[in-house]
Design a protein around this motif. Sequence first.
Motif, mmCIF file in Angstrom:
data_model
loop_
_atom_site.group_PDB
_atom_site.id
_atom_site.type_symbol
_atom_site.label_atom_id
_atom_site.label_comp_id
_atom_site.label_asym_id
_atom_site.label_seq_id
_atom_site.Cartn_x
_atom_site.Cartn_y
_atom_site.Cartn_z
ATOM 1 N N SER A 94 0.825 -1.215 0.000
ATOM 2 C CA SER A 94 0.000 0.000 0.000
ATOM 3 C C SER A 94 0.860 1.266 0.000
ATOM 4 O O SER A 94 0.397 2.322 -0.418
ATOM 5 N N TYR A 95 2.111 1.174 0.441
ATOM 6 C CA TYR A 95 3.012 2.326 0.416
ATOM 7 C C TYR A 95 3.706 2.439 -0.931
ATOM 8 O O TYR A 95 3.862 3.543 -1.459
ATOM 9 N N TYR A 98 2.008 4.277 -3.873
ATOM 10 C CA TYR A 98 2.028 5.738 -3.877
ATOM 11 C C TYR A 98 3.428 6.299 -4.057
ATOM 12 O O TYR A 98 3.672 7.470 -3.840
ATOM 13 N N ASN A 126 8.105 8.863 1.020
ATOM 14 C CA ASN A 126 6.749 8.343 0.835
ATOM 15 C C ASN A 126 5.787 9.187 1.675
ATOM 16 O O ASN A 126 5.854 9.175 2.905
ATOM 17 N N ASN A 127 4.907 9.915 1.012
ATOM 18 C CA ASN A 127 4.014 10.842 1.715
ATOM 19 C C ASN A 127 3.049 10.149 2.669
ATOM 20 O O ASN A 127 2.781 10.648 3.758
ATOM 21 N N LYS A 128 2.506 9.011 2.268
ATOM 22 C CA LYS A 128 1.561 8.301 3.140
ATOM 23 C C LYS A 128 2.248 7.902 4.442
ATOM 24 O O LYS A 128 1.717 8.111 5.536
ATOM 25 N N GLU A 132 1.481 9.200 8.344
ATOM 26 C CA GLU A 132 1.191 8.250 9.428
ATOM 27 C C GLU A 132 2.188 8.400 10.578
ATOM 28 O O GLU A 132 1.796 8.402 11.754
ATOM 29 N N TYR A 157 -1.564 17.551 8.955
ATOM 30 C CA TYR A 157 -1.301 16.126 8.704
ATOM 31 C C TYR A 157 -2.566 15.296 8.912
ATOM 32 O O TYR A 157 -2.878 14.422 8.106
ATOM 33 N N TYR A 161 -4.340 13.349 5.815
ATOM 34 C CA TYR A 161 -4.458 11.889 5.882
ATOM 35 C C TYR A 161 -5.916 11.454 5.804
ATOM 36 O O TYR A 161 -6.244 10.486 5.100
ATOM 37 N N GLY A 164 -7.064 11.330 2.358
ATOM 38 C CA GLY A 164 -6.290 10.473 1.443
ATOM 39 C C GLY A 164 -5.366 11.265 0.543
ATOM 40 O O GLY A 164 -5.035 10.832 -0.564
ATOM 41 N N GLU A 165 -4.913 12.407 1.016
ATOM 42 C CA GLU A 165 -4.034 13.275 0.224
ATOM 43 C C GLU A 165 -2.578 12.909 0.466
ATOM 44 O O GLU A 165 -1.860 13.571 1.201
ATOM 45 N N TYR A 166 -2.171 11.840 -0.164
ATOM 46 C CA TYR A 166 -0.793 11.434 -0.082
ATOM 47 C C TYR A 166 -0.374 10.890 -1.410
ATOM 48 O O TYR A 166 0.661 10.605 -1.743
#
Length: 166
Positions: A94-95, A98, A126-128, A132, A157, A161, A164-166
């Motif tokens: 999942s990372y 993106y 990695n933005n996501k 987190e 942040y 998050y 879903g803005e990553y």
Amino acid sequence: MEFSITYNLENHSDYVLKKNEHKITPGEKSVEELIDFLNGKVDIVETEITELTKSIFKHIIHNAIHGNQNQKNLTANELNFIVYKVLKNNRSNSYYQYYIPKVDHYEDATIYVVFEKRTRGIYTNNNKLFLELSIERGVSQYDYDNDTNVFKGYLFYLDSYSKGEY
């Protein structure tokens, strides 16, 4: 015009605070706790800082020195970095979906996470994962009580998050 922009940003911060207040418990996690959190999400392996390109490392140092987390005004020589690679497998899919390696100038498609131990700074490509980890790091009681830029960043942040803005 400038007043209007500031006013809108303040209204947005108030809106985000009200929307996320139930998620905020002032208190900050240590780098060790963040590494445990990261290890609970993905498989990681500690690596050398030399695995990062020179330009990326210079960028990380610049951000560490000039970022909101450097409240002790540390210099480059006082920083203490620890670097992890996120292994590419089912836990990290999942990372990696993106991640765009060409943007970060890495020759391979590897996600790196760098922690600065003295400031608790977080740097990753990695933005996501950044969002987190930043949310998990938390915010101090002082920043919460005084509505500091660190707290406003934390609200940003949370908002990013949740959208879903990553």
